[in-house]
Design a protein around this motif. Structure first.
Motif, PDB file in Angstrom:
ATOM      1  N   THR A   1      14.792   2.357   9.098  1.00  0.00           N
ATOM      2  CA  THR A   1      15.941   2.296   8.194  1.00  0.00           C
ATOM      3  C   THR A   1      15.892   1.037   7.326  1.00  0.00           C
ATOM      4  N   LEU A   2      15.010   0.108   7.673  1.00  0.00           N
ATOM      5  CA  LEU A   2      14.843  -1.127   6.902  1.00  0.00           C
ATOM      6  C   LEU A   2      14.258  -0.796   5.534  1.00  0.00           C
ATOM      7  N   ASP A   3      14.844  -1.346   4.475  1.00  0.00           N
ATOM      8  CA  ASP A   3      14.273  -1.158   3.135  1.00  0.00           C
ATOM      9  C   ASP A   3      13.108  -2.128   2.974  1.00  0.00           C
ATOM     10  N   HIS A   4      11.908  -1.625   3.176  1.00  0.00           N
ATOM     11  CA  HIS A   4      10.704  -2.444   3.119  1.00  0.00           C
ATOM     12  C   HIS A   4      10.405  -2.959   1.705  1.00  0.00           C
ATOM     13  N   ASN A   5      11.096  -2.431   0.705  1.00  0.00           N
ATOM     14  CA  ASN A   5      10.924  -2.920  -0.668  1.00  0.00           C
ATOM     15  C   ASN A   5      11.736  -4.184  -0.931  1.00  0.00           C
ATOM     16  N   LYS A   6      12.675  -4.500  -0.046  1.00  0.00           N
ATOM     17  CA  LYS A   6      13.561  -5.643  -0.274  1.00  0.00           C
ATOM     18  C   LYS A   6      13.215  -6.875   0.548  1.00  0.00           C
TER      19      LYS A   6
ATOM     20  N   ASN B   1       3.729  -2.682   1.867  1.00  0.00           N
ATOM     21  CA  ASN B   1       3.262  -1.833   0.768  1.00  0.00           C
ATOM     22  C   ASN B   1       2.535  -2.596  -0.333  1.00  0.00           C
TER      23      ASN B   1
END
Length: 157
Positions: free
Chosen positions: A8-13, A44
Motif C-alpha cells: 500500500t506504500l506509494d513507492h513513487n513518493k 523503480n
C-alpha cells in the motif's frame, strides 16, 4: 486476501536511502515486534545486484546485531531495493538509521572477505552469488547520499 502494508506504500513518493517503521505488532502474550524498511535504492529507479544484496544481507545480519539488541531477522526485499529488519520491541527510526550508518561504515572501512559469514556450500544456499566489492560500493553510495529517518522528507542522521 490480507492487505500487506508494503504493497500500500506509494513507492513513487519515498526518497531513498531511509529507515522507516513498517509496522509494530503485539502478540497474544504481549510481546512486541517491529518491522523496519531499510531502503538503500530508489524504488523503480535502481536495484541492488544479487551478489551485492546477498553479501550485504550476510553482513547486516551479523554486524547490526552488534549495535541493536533483539534482532530477529534481516532479509532482502524481492525488489532488491533494501531490507526488512525485524526486531523484538521497538527502536525509533533514527536509532536504527544511526546503527545502519555505523554498520555500513564498518563494511566500507574494515570488512574483508574472510569476515563474511556463510560463504560456503555448507552454510549458504547460494554461496557462489556473493560480491564483497559490490556490497562495499553500495554501502559507500548509501553513506554518500545519507540515511534519512523519514521515508518522505530527507532528515539525514
Amino acid at each position: 486476501m490480507a492487505e500487506v502494508e508494503s504493497f500500500t506504500l506509494d513507492h513513487n513518493k519515498v526518497i531513498a536511502p531511509y529507515v522507516r517503521v513498517i509496522t509494530t505488532e503485539t502478540g497474544p502474550k504481549g510481546d512486541t515486534i517491529t518491522n523496519y524498511d531499510l531502503r538503500f535504492a530508489q524504488p523503480n529507479k535502481a536495484e541492488i545486484p544479487t551478489g551485492a544484496i546477498h553479501t550485504l544481507e550476510h553482513l547486516l545480519a551479523a554486524l547490526l546485531r552488534d549495535r541493536l539488541d533483539g534482532i530477529i531477522d534481516v532479509s532482502p526485499f524481492g525488489c532488491r531495493t533494501g531490507f526488512h529488519l525485524i526486531v523484538w520491541g521497538k527502536y525509533e527510526a533514527a536509532e536504527v538509521a544511526t546503527a545502519l550508518k555505523a554498520t555500513l561504515t564498518q563494511i566500507v572501512e574494515d570488512i574483508e572477505w574472510s569476515d563474511v559469514q556463510g560463504t560456503d556450500a555448507k552454510s549458504c544456499g547460494n554461496y557462489k552469488d556473493h560480491s564483497l566489492f559490490s556490497a562495499k560500493e553500495w554501502a559507500k553510495l548509501v553513506l554518500e547520499q545519507g540515511i534519512s529517518d523519514d521515508a518522505f522528507v530527507r532528515q539525514v542522521v
